[in-house]
Scaffold this active site. Structure first.
Site, short mmCIF file in Angstrom:
data_model
loop_
_atom_site.label_atom_id
_atom_site.label_comp_id
_atom_site.label_asym_id
_atom_site.label_seq_id
_atom_site.Cartn_x
_atom_site.Cartn_y
_atom_site.Cartn_z
N SER A 179 0.81 -1.23 0.00
CA SER A 179 0.00 0.00 0.00
C SER A 179 0.84 1.27 0.00
O SER A 179 1.92 1.33 0.60
CB SER A 179 -0.86 -0.01 1.26
OG SER A 179 -1.41 1.26 1.51
N GLU A 219 0.22 3.58 1.80
CA GLU A 219 0.31 3.98 3.21
C GLU A 219 1.70 3.69 3.78
O GLU A 219 2.06 4.22 4.82
CB GLU A 219 -0.75 3.25 4.04
CG GLU A 219 -2.14 3.82 3.92
CD GLU A 219 -2.25 5.24 4.48
OE1 GLU A 219 -1.99 5.42 5.66
OE2 GLU A 219 -2.59 6.16 3.71
N TYR A 248 -1.56 0.24 10.66
CA TYR A 248 -1.83 -0.39 9.37
C TYR A 248 -0.61 -0.26 8.44
O TYR A 248 -0.16 -1.23 7.85
CB TYR A 248 -3.06 0.26 8.72
CG TYR A 248 -3.28 -0.14 7.28
CD1 TYR A 248 -3.98 -1.30 6.96
CD2 TYR A 248 -2.79 0.63 6.22
CE1 TYR A 248 -4.18 -1.68 5.63
CE2 TYR A 248 -2.98 0.26 4.90
CZ TYR A 248 -3.67 -0.89 4.61
OH TYR A 248 -3.86 -1.26 3.29
P1 NDP Z 1 -11.58 -4.60 1.86
O1 NDP Z 1 -11.57 -4.08 3.25
O2 NDP Z 1 -12.74 -4.25 0.96
O3 NDP Z 1 -11.47 -6.20 1.88
C1 NDP Z 1 -10.67 -6.86 2.82
C2 NDP Z 1 -10.90 -8.35 2.69
O4 NDP Z 1 -10.07 -9.02 3.65
C3 NDP Z 1 -12.34 -8.79 2.98
O5 NDP Z 1 -12.68 -9.85 2.11
C4 NDP Z 1 -12.25 -9.30 4.41
O6 NDP Z 1 -13.23 -10.27 4.74
C5 NDP Z 1 -10.88 -9.95 4.36
N1 NDP Z 1 -10.31 -10.18 5.69
C6 NDP Z 1 -10.16 -9.30 6.69
N2 NDP Z 1 -9.60 -9.89 7.76
C7 NDP Z 1 -9.42 -11.19 7.43
C8 NDP Z 1 -8.90 -12.31 8.11
N3 NDP Z 1 -8.47 -12.23 9.39
N4 NDP Z 1 -8.84 -13.49 7.45
C9 NDP Z 1 -9.30 -13.62 6.18
N5 NDP Z 1 -9.82 -12.57 5.49
C10 NDP Z 1 -9.87 -11.38 6.11
O7 NDP Z 1 -10.21 -4.13 1.18
P2 NDP Z 1 -9.87 -3.80 -0.35
O8 NDP Z 1 -10.52 -4.80 -1.22
O9 NDP Z 1 -10.08 -2.36 -0.58
O10 NDP Z 1 -8.29 -4.02 -0.35
C11 NDP Z 1 -7.71 -5.27 -0.68
C12 NDP Z 1 -6.28 -5.30 -0.16
O11 NDP Z 1 -5.52 -4.28 -0.76
C13 NDP Z 1 -6.14 -5.10 1.35
O12 NDP Z 1 -5.05 -5.88 1.77
C14 NDP Z 1 -5.80 -3.63 1.49
O13 NDP Z 1 -5.07 -3.41 2.68
C15 NDP Z 1 -4.94 -3.44 0.25
N6 NDP Z 1 -4.92 -2.10 -0.33
C16 NDP Z 1 -6.10 -1.49 -0.66
C17 NDP Z 1 -6.09 -0.28 -1.28
C18 NDP Z 1 -7.35 0.43 -1.64
O14 NDP Z 1 -7.29 1.65 -1.90
N7 NDP Z 1 -8.48 -0.25 -1.72
C19 NDP Z 1 -4.80 0.39 -1.63
C20 NDP Z 1 -3.63 -0.39 -1.26
C21 NDP Z 1 -3.70 -1.58 -0.65
P3 NDP Z 1 -14.69 -9.84 5.32
O15 NDP Z 1 -15.55 -9.59 4.11
O16 NDP Z 1 -15.08 -11.06 6.09
O17 NDP Z 1 -14.48 -8.63 6.16
P1 GDR Z 2 -6.87 5.74 3.50
O1 GDR Z 2 -8.41 5.85 3.09
O2 GDR Z 2 -6.65 5.99 4.94
O3 GDR Z 2 -6.10 6.56 2.54
O4 GDR Z 2 -6.59 4.18 3.26
P2 GDR Z 2 -9.63 6.64 3.76
O5 GDR Z 2 -10.64 6.77 2.67
O6 GDR Z 2 -10.07 6.02 5.03
O7 GDR Z 2 -9.00 8.09 4.11
C1 GDR Z 2 -8.51 8.95 3.09
C2 GDR Z 2 -8.24 10.33 3.69
O8 GDR Z 2 -9.49 10.96 4.00
C3 GDR Z 2 -9.38 11.58 5.27
N1 GDR Z 2 -10.70 11.73 5.86
C4 GDR Z 2 -11.52 10.73 6.23
N2 GDR Z 2 -11.38 9.39 6.12
C5 GDR Z 2 -12.41 8.61 6.56
N3 GDR Z 2 -12.33 7.29 6.40
N4 GDR Z 2 -13.54 9.15 7.13
C6 GDR Z 2 -13.71 10.50 7.27
O9 GDR Z 2 -14.72 10.96 7.77
C7 GDR Z 2 -12.66 11.34 6.79
N5 GDR Z 2 -12.48 12.66 6.71
C8 GDR Z 2 -11.29 12.90 6.17
C9 GDR Z 2 -8.46 10.65 6.06
O10 GDR Z 2 -7.94 11.32 7.20
C10 GDR Z 2 -7.43 10.30 4.98
O11 GDR Z 2 -6.46 11.31 4.92
C11 GDR Z 2 -7.09 3.52 2.10
C12 GDR Z 2 -7.37 2.06 2.50
O12 GDR Z 2 -8.00 1.42 1.41
C13 GDR Z 2 -6.07 1.33 2.81
O13 GDR Z 2 -6.36 -0.06 3.00
C14 GDR Z 2 -5.12 1.50 1.64
O14 GDR Z 2 -3.91 0.85 1.87
C15 GDR Z 2 -4.89 2.96 1.36
O15 GDR Z 2 -6.14 3.57 1.06
C16 GDR Z 2 -3.97 3.20 0.17
#
Ligand code: NDP
Ligand code: GDR
Length: 344
Positions: free
Chosen positions: A148, A150, A172
């Protein structure tokens, strides 16, 4: 490029067809995090490419299959949890995957301070458990780790590239750095085809409601339909490089088709503030965000990642990957979807 997908498609649980002529056997993929945003798009994409798809799903008292209900009968669901070694060994032995996509994680940064140890167990040690399971029974499988942006956290340079130093700003982010380096170490220590996709934020109508983009588009739809009047958010000045999840899962696949394992930034190369996202999203519904958005300290984080902007040059040149959906199209897609859902 390794040829994935075959012309022979078999989605049933029955026996696979045998290869004809020089056609390859159907490729098998194991996806952890199947039920999440990315898991659902990736599963759809791999099915369309002719893969046999296995998905790890953890036990839940609710039905977690919402995002994959439409393809549920085409996927082999395996029970397991990233915190449980035996279940991961079983999942790998049962699916005998050619490719493993590790998408499972406690993925909400905001909760990671409240659940720091749990986040480390699943997002960091979980990677080791899965790599170990693969090393023992499918050492030649290609492995994708969902790393990520992050990890860059308090950024040392802009834009961020594959060589930008890490400085995570949350439990995270710290856990993801561990997962990144374990992936790199299994590659270097055991010669495994293990790659990190360093993905910047990617969103969609399937994004979890706790993330800021979906919280905003859901809020816009509720306000437009008279179901609520205000939307409470945290830091409106944070900047993110936001793309469309459907585009990003293609990059994951492309990374695993490379001859050599590697690490690659996937991003759009554009950054926008949360405020800009609000402006466009409320504008899509004919509303002015300043009339409805209230800053609430409860949503401000103990430490913030102020600015993320990825450099996708390597993805473009090495993977031949480009994002297709623009920032404005993404916002419109999400607002339209939430309006349609809440109007139904
Ligand atoms: P989601 O939160 O939508 O999905 C996470 C998935 O992980 C769900 O299927 C969840 O299952 C499963 N999960 C959580 N805990 C466990 C566990 N203990 N054992 C097995 N499965 C588990 O995330 P995204 O699809 O957005 O992201 C996918 C991956 O990419 C994650 O690793 C995230 O950290 C990473 N990532 C995401 C980004 C983004 O912007 N979306 C950017 C960079 C990295 P359940 O449905 O049961 O909760
Ligand atoms: P992020 O996503 O932390 O970048 O992680 P999120 O959408 O939670 O936050 C993005 C930015 O928005 C600001 N923010 C808020 N965020 C949330 N959730 N709720 C609020 O009310 C709010 N107001 C402002 C946050 O402070 C932050 O700066 C996502 C996840 O998908 C991670 O798993 C992944 O790795 C990274 O993106 C890349």
């Amino acid at each position: 490029m390794r040829s994935a997908g075959s012309m022979l498609v078999c989605f049933s649980n029955g026996p696979l067809p045998s290869p004809i002529g020089d056609m390859k056997m159907t490729q098998r993929a194991l996806i952890t995090g199947l039920t999440g945003q990315d898991g659902s798009y990736l599963a759809e994409s791999l099915l369309a490419k002719g893969y046999e798809v296995y998905g790890l799903v953890r036990r839940s008292s609710n039905d977690p299959m919402d995002r994959v209900r439409h393809i549920k009968d085409d996927i082999h669901v395996l029970a397991g949890d990233m915190s449980d070694q035996a279940s991961l060994i079983d999942a790998v032995e049962e699916s005998r995957p050619d490719e493993v996509y590790n998408l499972a994680a406690q993925s909400f940064v905001g909760d990671s301070w409240r659940e720091a140890a749990y986040t480390g167990d699943v997002d960091a040690l979980g990677v080791t458990r899965l790599l170990e399971a693969i090393r023992r029974s499918r050492p030649n499988a290609h492995f994708y780790q969902a790393s990520s942006s992050e990890m860059f956290g308090k950024v040392h340079e802009t834009p961020q590239t594959e060589t930008t130093p890490f400085h995570p700003r949350s439990p995270y982010g710290v856990a993801k750095v561990y997962g990144y380096y374990m992936t790199l170490n299994y590659r270097e220590s055991f010669g495994m085809h293990a790659s990190n996709g360093i993905l910047f934020n990617h969103e969609s109508p399937r994004r979890g409601i706790e993330f800021v983009t979906r919280k905003i588009t859901d809020g816009v739809a509720r306000i437009k339909l008279g179901k609520q009047d205000e939307l409470r958010l945290g830091n409106l000045d944070a900047k993110r490089d936001w793309g469309f999840a459907g585009d990003y899962v293609e990059a994951m696949w492309l990374l695993l088709q490379q001859e050599e394992p590697d690490d690659c930034v996937i991003a759009t190369g554009e950054t926008h503030t949360v405020r800009e996202f609000c402006e466009i999203a409320f504008g899509c519904a004919g509303l002015d965000y300043t009339d409805h958005v209230v800053v609430d300290q409860r949503f401000v984080r103990p430490a913030e990642v102020e600015l993320l902007l990825g450099d996708p040059s390597k993805a473009r040149t090495v993977l031949g990957w480009e994002p297709k959906v623009t920032f404005r199209e993404l916002v419109e897609m999400m607002v339209d979807s939430d309006l349609a859902r809440l109007s139904a």
